[in-house]
Write a protein that holds these residues in place. Structure first.
Motif, PDB file in Angstrom:
ATOM      1  N   GLU A   1      85.756  24.649  -7.443  1.00 13.37           N
ATOM      2  CA  GLU A   1      85.593  25.887  -6.683  1.00 13.37           C
ATOM      3  C   GLU A   1      84.239  26.542  -6.932  1.00 13.37           C
ATOM      4  OE1 GLU A   1      87.403  27.306  -4.436  1.00 13.37           O
ATOM      5  OE2 GLU A   1      89.183  26.036  -4.472  1.00 13.37           O
ATOM      6  N   ASP A   2      83.710  26.388  -8.170  1.00 13.19           N
ATOM      7  CA  ASP A   2      82.421  27.009  -8.496  1.00 13.19           C
ATOM      8  C   ASP A   2      81.236  26.161  -8.065  1.00 13.19           C
ATOM      9  OD1 ASP A   2      82.542  24.943 -10.300  1.00 13.19           O
ATOM     10  OD2 ASP A   2      82.590  26.202 -12.100  1.00 13.19           O
ATOM     11  N   GLY A   3      81.499  25.008  -7.405  1.00 11.94           N
ATOM     12  CA  GLY A   3      80.426  24.163  -6.908  1.00 11.94           C
ATOM     13  C   GLY A   3      80.030  23.037  -7.839  1.00 11.94           C
ATOM     14  N   ARG A   4      80.581  22.993  -9.052  1.00 16.21           N
ATOM     15  CA  ARG A   4      80.236  21.925  -9.983  1.00 16.21           C
ATOM     16  C   ARG A   4      80.884  20.611  -9.543  1.00 16.21           C
ATOM     17  NH1 ARG A   4      82.155  21.970 -14.871  1.00 16.21           N
ATOM     18  NH2 ARG A   4      83.759  23.568 -14.490  1.00 16.21           N
ATOM     19  N   ILE A   5      80.122  19.523  -9.697  1.00 19.41           N
ATOM     20  CA  ILE A   5      80.619  18.184  -9.379  1.00 19.41           C
ATOM     21  C   ILE A   5      81.084  17.519 -10.669  1.00 19.41           C
ATOM     22  CG2 ILE A   5      80.018  15.912  -8.465  1.00 19.41           C
ATOM     23  CD1 ILE A   5      77.979  17.248  -6.659  1.00 19.41           C
ATOM     24  N   VAL A   6      82.320  17.022 -10.669  1.00 22.12           N
ATOM     25  CA  VAL A   6      82.890  16.389 -11.858  1.00 22.12           C
ATOM     26  C   VAL A   6      83.441  15.022 -11.477  1.00 22.12           C
ATOM     27  CG1 VAL A   6      83.477  18.581 -12.961  1.00 22.12           C
ATOM     28  CG2 VAL A   6      85.142  17.471 -11.449  1.00 22.12           C
ATOM     29  N   ARG A   7      83.546  14.157 -12.480  1.00 26.29           N
ATOM     30  CA  ARG A   7      84.147  12.857 -12.218  1.00 26.29           C
ATOM     31  C   ARG A   7      85.665  13.008 -12.158  1.00 26.29           C
ATOM     32  NH1 ARG A   7      82.931   6.934 -15.074  1.00 26.29           N
ATOM     33  NH2 ARG A   7      84.298   5.772 -13.651  1.00 26.29           N
ATOM     34  N   GLY A   8      86.274  12.319 -11.215  1.00 26.82           N
ATOM     35  CA  GLY A   8      87.710  12.421 -11.032  1.00 26.82           C
ATOM     36  C   GLY A   8      88.050  13.273  -9.825  1.00 26.82           C
TER      37      GLY A   8
ATOM     38  N   PHE B   1      84.056  13.979  -3.094  1.00 22.91           N
ATOM     39  CA  PHE B   1      84.866  14.920  -2.330  1.00 22.91           C
ATOM     40  C   PHE B   1      84.248  16.304  -2.478  1.00 22.91           C
ATOM     41  CE2 PHE B   1      87.530  11.350  -3.344  1.00 22.91           C
ATOM     42  CZ  PHE B   1      88.230  11.125  -2.176  1.00 22.91           C
ATOM     43  N   GLY B   2      83.881  16.875  -1.341  1.00 21.60           N
ATOM     44  CA  GLY B   2      83.197  18.165  -1.347  1.00 21.60           C
ATOM     45  C   GLY B   2      84.111  19.322  -1.708  1.00 21.60           C
TER      46      GLY B   2
ATOM     47  N   VAL C   1      84.896   2.849 -16.440  1.00 18.63           N
ATOM     48  CA  VAL C   1      83.566   2.248 -16.564  1.00 18.63           C
ATOM     49  C   VAL C   1      82.514   3.342 -16.388  1.00 18.63           C
ATOM     50  CG1 VAL C   1      81.953   0.572 -15.600  1.00 18.63           C
ATOM     51  CG2 VAL C   1      84.397   0.033 -15.715  1.00 18.63           C
ATOM     52  N   PRO C   2      81.590   3.514 -17.339  1.00 17.29           N
ATOM     53  CA  PRO C   2      80.597   4.610 -17.267  1.00 17.29           C
ATOM     54  C   PRO C   2      79.745   4.541 -16.003  1.00 17.29           C
ATOM     55  CG  PRO C   2      80.618   3.615 -19.456  1.00 17.29           C
ATOM     56  CD  PRO C   2      81.458   2.723 -18.581  1.00 17.29           C
ATOM     57  N   THR C   3      79.241   5.698 -15.604  1.00 15.84           N
ATOM     58  CA  THR C   3      78.375   5.794 -14.434  1.00 15.84           C
ATOM     59  C   THR C   3      77.357   6.905 -14.686  1.00 15.84           C
ATOM     60  OG1 THR C   3      78.348   6.033 -12.025  1.00 15.84           O
ATOM     61  CG2 THR C   3      79.922   7.403 -13.242  1.00 15.84           C
ATOM     62  N   PHE C   4      76.657   7.333 -13.635  1.00 17.65           N
ATOM     63  CA  PHE C   4      75.654   8.389 -13.801  1.00 17.65           C
ATOM     64  C   PHE C   4      76.330   9.736 -14.058  1.00 17.65           C
ATOM     65  CE2 PHE C   4      76.504   8.131  -9.210  1.00 17.65           C
ATOM     66  CZ  PHE C   4      76.813   9.445  -8.921  1.00 17.65           C
ATOM     67  N   GLU C   5      75.597  10.648 -14.640  1.00 17.67           N
ATOM     68  CA  GLU C   5      76.094  12.006 -14.853  1.00 17.67           C
ATOM     69  C   GLU C   5      75.869  12.827 -13.590  1.00 17.67           C
ATOM     70  OE1 GLU C   5      77.700  13.446 -17.345  1.00 17.67           O
ATOM     71  OE2 GLU C   5      77.812  11.514 -18.386  1.00 17.67           O
ATOM     72  N   PRO C   6      76.912  13.441 -13.049  1.00 17.25           N
ATOM     73  CA  PRO C   6      76.742  14.206 -11.804  1.00 17.25           C
ATOM     74  C   PRO C   6      75.914  15.469 -12.018  1.00 17.25           C
ATOM     75  CG  PRO C   6      78.944  14.494 -12.679  1.00 17.25           C
ATOM     76  CD  PRO C   6      78.293  13.442 -13.536  1.00 17.25           C
TER      77      PRO C   6
END
Length: 763
Positions: free
Chosen positions: A489-496, A693-694, A758-763
């Motif tokens: 809701e605050d605009g932060r992008i998280v994995r999952g 997902f936006g 599996v690790p990926t880039f940091e959003p």
């Protein structure tokens, strides 16, 4: 009433029918009092016309057995001990010439039934405290369907009990769970199982638990030494069928016929065209006159008694694949559990000697004559079958030419669909990898009324179906290691998927990759992380495929229907939002999924914002999303424009698309070009799939505002922009992913690492 029956008999039957309804009303009244007293009511299936009332007061228990005559002539029930795991079998059937049936005397006295009352196994309708089978119930995603908890070993062990001579003719029985928690969902249709050559009625043992959740299951048992002619068996099943239809005329009745039972099911359907039937046939014996065993059958009939012990082993080689039978409860994985499979096979083979008791020599001779008459009677009446038919055919049936017979029947039956299993044997329902309920769901044959409803009749996938889907997609999942991101809701992008709402109605709106490559990982991840079914809206043409009497195996698209795919129609949208479901929509449709060269990640959306206004009407939350990665997996080398330059092929495609269902025919331009074709692609060393997902867009409270077309169009353009921005973000950020390529993932990660870890880039 049955034709040619004396008037006084018809009057007697009618009186009995009215008496039954009075008894049902009385039972309902007593049931309403059960919550306020120590009265516990357990009623048998309605087809038995029996009611058993158990009065429990402190330590005193008194059981009264009340039996009334019915139009199916079924006397009192009897309890049958079994070797089901934590289960028992309750049987209801005829005993016209027998005074005692497994401890229950025909005068109403109770014997061995008292031994099962502690487990509350009498009847398929059980009232436990305040919990009733009529409560508002529904299946949750990943429910336990019990597949793999029973095996062919249990079938053979239980057969030892059920084949004991009791002097009784054919009868119905229902397998019930000891805990009483397998009552079917409200409004469930009746399913009547008609057995094969064995006559036991245990052929659904692998599927009982799942079927009992969504059907009122009845199984026909034909005793080993019974010699009822085929036409009398047809009459017996027919009378039960008509009785069930009279009780619930608005619901369909399912007839599941295995081998010989397939002839019985078709014969009954031919004689009852006015009843709504769904007939499911498993390698029906209508082709018995062309059996591969024809030269051997005369030898079996005249075989000396000293050699009859070899009959079971001869039959076992033609009835099914022992390996597939033994693999039923062995764990499925990339590397099969060979040790458990070996143990299962070792314990199964000695039990085959029990087949000599199930089908002794005299019974075998009778069964062969019965099969011959059954096939002849049924084949002469195929033209009269009006029922909906689903035919399951095996490619390695060593007893009957089931493959060829499936093609013949599909041409001769008016409404028949074939599902082909090329690697299975004759005893299809007892072999590994065959889940009958999954097949019924995937072929859209499950319904509670006269017509299948994709929303109201939908049954969520079970845990075994989810596990099976993971196995089917395991290499694709491993090669692409899908990564899911969401926006809070605050605009932060998280994995999952934490940013996606937990409760519906929710509408996911996104970009459709080439051939829908992003679909399976998205559906499976929502199930894994949020235990949510995402109902994918697909082109209606995919549900109207014309097989032209060809044999089609249970396909990937059938599996997608099991996991929620349904036609994109306004009525289905309405029903999904009304039921607070999660819906998945691709506005670009087939034009995006079958795009041309150089059109990767380009949207082809129509101008009409209708889905926005529909979502606002129900206060649904819209979640725009983007997905990238197709360019890392495949290169498009032959697109629609190239295909249409090929002579003959272009005429075929043009004609096929003109005859198919057309969407957006009123539109112009590229968005209206929804022609189907299969592109030519060149696989690449796989990269990785990425999803973003936006931020959820809430429409609750904005219905009046979004009724205005301009406001709806503005929100529509915002959603489209969010999808494009999500894809641009992923295309840029994936360059920072050290595990973008499959080679780097294999080198840096253990093979046992779950793909979502599996690790990926940091959003």
């Amino acid at each position: 009433m049955v034709r040619n029956r004396p008037r006084h008999v018809n009057r007697l039957y009618k009186s009995c029918f009215y008496s039954l309804h009075l008894m049902i009303k009385t039972t309902n009244l007593l049931r309403s009092l059960a919550h306020h007293s120590h009265l516990k009511i357990i009623s048998l299936p309605l087809s038995s016309a029996l009611i058993i009332i158990v009065y429990q007061f402190e330590s005193v228990r008194v059981m009264f057995v009340k039996a009334t005559a019915s139009i199916v002539n079924l006397p009192p029930c009897f309890g049958l001990k079994s070797r089901y795991k934590h289960r028992s079998v309750k049987c209801v059937g005829t005993a016209a010439n027998s005074s005692v049936v497994n401890g229950v005397e025909s005068n109403g006295k109770v014997g061995a039934v008292l031994e099962v009352e502690k487990r509350e196994l009498v009847g398929s309708k059980v009232v436990i405290g305040s919990k009733s089978r009529f409560n508002d119930q529904k299946l949750e995603p990943l429910w336990d369907d019990g597949y793999g908890t029973q095996s062919v070993k249990d079938y053979l062990d239980l057969a030892k009990e059920i084949i004991k001579p009791d002097g009784g003719p054919p009868r119905w029985f229902c397998a019930v769970a000891g805990d009483g928690n397998d009552a079917p969902l409200p409004g469930s249709p009746v399913l009547m199982f008609l057995p094969g050559m064995d006559g036991l009625g245990l052929g659904l043992i692998l599927h009982q638990k799942s079927l009992r959740k969504v059907f009122e299951v009845r199984c026909l048992h034909i005793p080993v030494y019974d010699r009822t002619p085929f036409i009398d068996l047809v009459t017996f099943v027919e009378e039960t069928l008509r009785f069930e239809h009279d009780l619930c005329p608005s619901r369909p009745i399912y007839l599941v016929g295995d081998s010989f039972g397939g002839c019985l099911a078709l014969a009954v359907a031919a004689r009852n065209p006015g009843i709504d039937l769904v007939v499911i046939l498993s390698n029906p014996a209508t082709s018995f006159d062309r059996t591969q065993l024809k030269p051997i059958l005369p030898v079996l009939e005249v075989m000396p008694d000293t050699l009859t012990a070899t009959i079971p082993y001869l039959l076992s080689f033609v009835m099914g694949d022992p390996i597939k039978m033994a693999a039923v409860d062995a764990e499925s994985s990339i590397i099969p559990n060979l040790e458990k499979l070996s143990n299962n096979l070792t314990s199964l083979l000695p039990r085959l000697s029990g087949l000599s008791d199930i089908i002794p020599k005299a019974t075998l001779s009778w069964k062969l004559k019965l099969l011959k008459s059954a096939a002849a009677y049924t084949n002469s009446r195929l033209h009269a079958v009006k029922a909906e038919v689903l035919l399951l055919a095996s490619g390695k049936d060593n007893m009957l030419p089931s493959r060829d017979e499936a093609q013949r029947l599909s041409r001769n039956l008016q409404n028949c669909k074939v599902c082909y299993f090329k690697d299975n044997g004759h005893t299809l329902l007892l072999e590994d990898g065959i889940n009958l309920l999954t097949i019924i769901k995937g072929t859209s044959k499950y319904r509670r009324t006269w017509k299948h409803d994709f929303v109201k009749d939908y049954l969520p996938p079970s845990m075994s179906e989810y596990t099976s889907a993971l196995q089917v997609n395991r290499w694709f999942q491993f090669a692409t290691s899908p990564v899911m991101f969401s926006t809070l809701e605050d605009g932060r992008i998280v994995r999952g998927l934490a940013g996606v709402p937990d409760d519906g109605p929710v509408l996911l709106v996104g970009y459709h990759m080439l051939l829908g490559l992003e679909l399976a990982p998205l559906i499976l991840e929502f199930l894994r992380e949020k235990n949510v079914i995402v109902r994918g809206m697909a082109h209606p043409a995919l549900f109207k495929l014309n097989y032209n009497n060809e044999l089609h195996e249970f396909s990937y698209f059938d599996l997608m229907k099991v996991f929620g795919a349904l036609p994109v129609t306004p009525s289905n949208f309405f029903k999904l939002f009304s039921s607070k479901s999660f819906a998945l929509l691709y506005p670009g449709g087939a034009r995006e999924a079958l795009h041309r060269k150089g059109e990767e990640y380009k949207l082809f959306w129509p101008d009409q914002p209708e889905f926005v206004r529909m979502a606002a009407k129900f206060g649904a939350t819209i979640v725009p999303f983007g997905a990238v990665g197709e360019d890392d997996m495949a290169e498009l080398i032959l697109d629609y424009d190239d295909v249409m330059k090929i002579p003959v092929l272009n005429d075929y495609l043009r004609k096929t698309n003109e005859q198919g269902i057309r969407l957006r025919s009123e539109m112009e331009g590229e968005v209206a070009n929804q022609d189907f074709y299969f592109p030519g692609i060149l696989p690449k060393v796989p990269g990785r799939l990425y999803y973003l997902f936006g931020k959820p867009i809430k429409t609750e409270g904005r219905e009046n505002m979004l009724k205005d077309r301009e406001n709806a169009k503005e929100l529509y353009m915002q959603i489209q922009s969010e999808v494009e921005n999500s894809m641009a973000y992923l295309i840029k950020k994936r360059e920072d992913d050290p595990n973008r390529g499959v080679v780097s993932r294999v080198i840096n990660q253990q093979l046992s690492t779950p793909v979502h870890q599996v690790p990926t880039f940091e959003p």
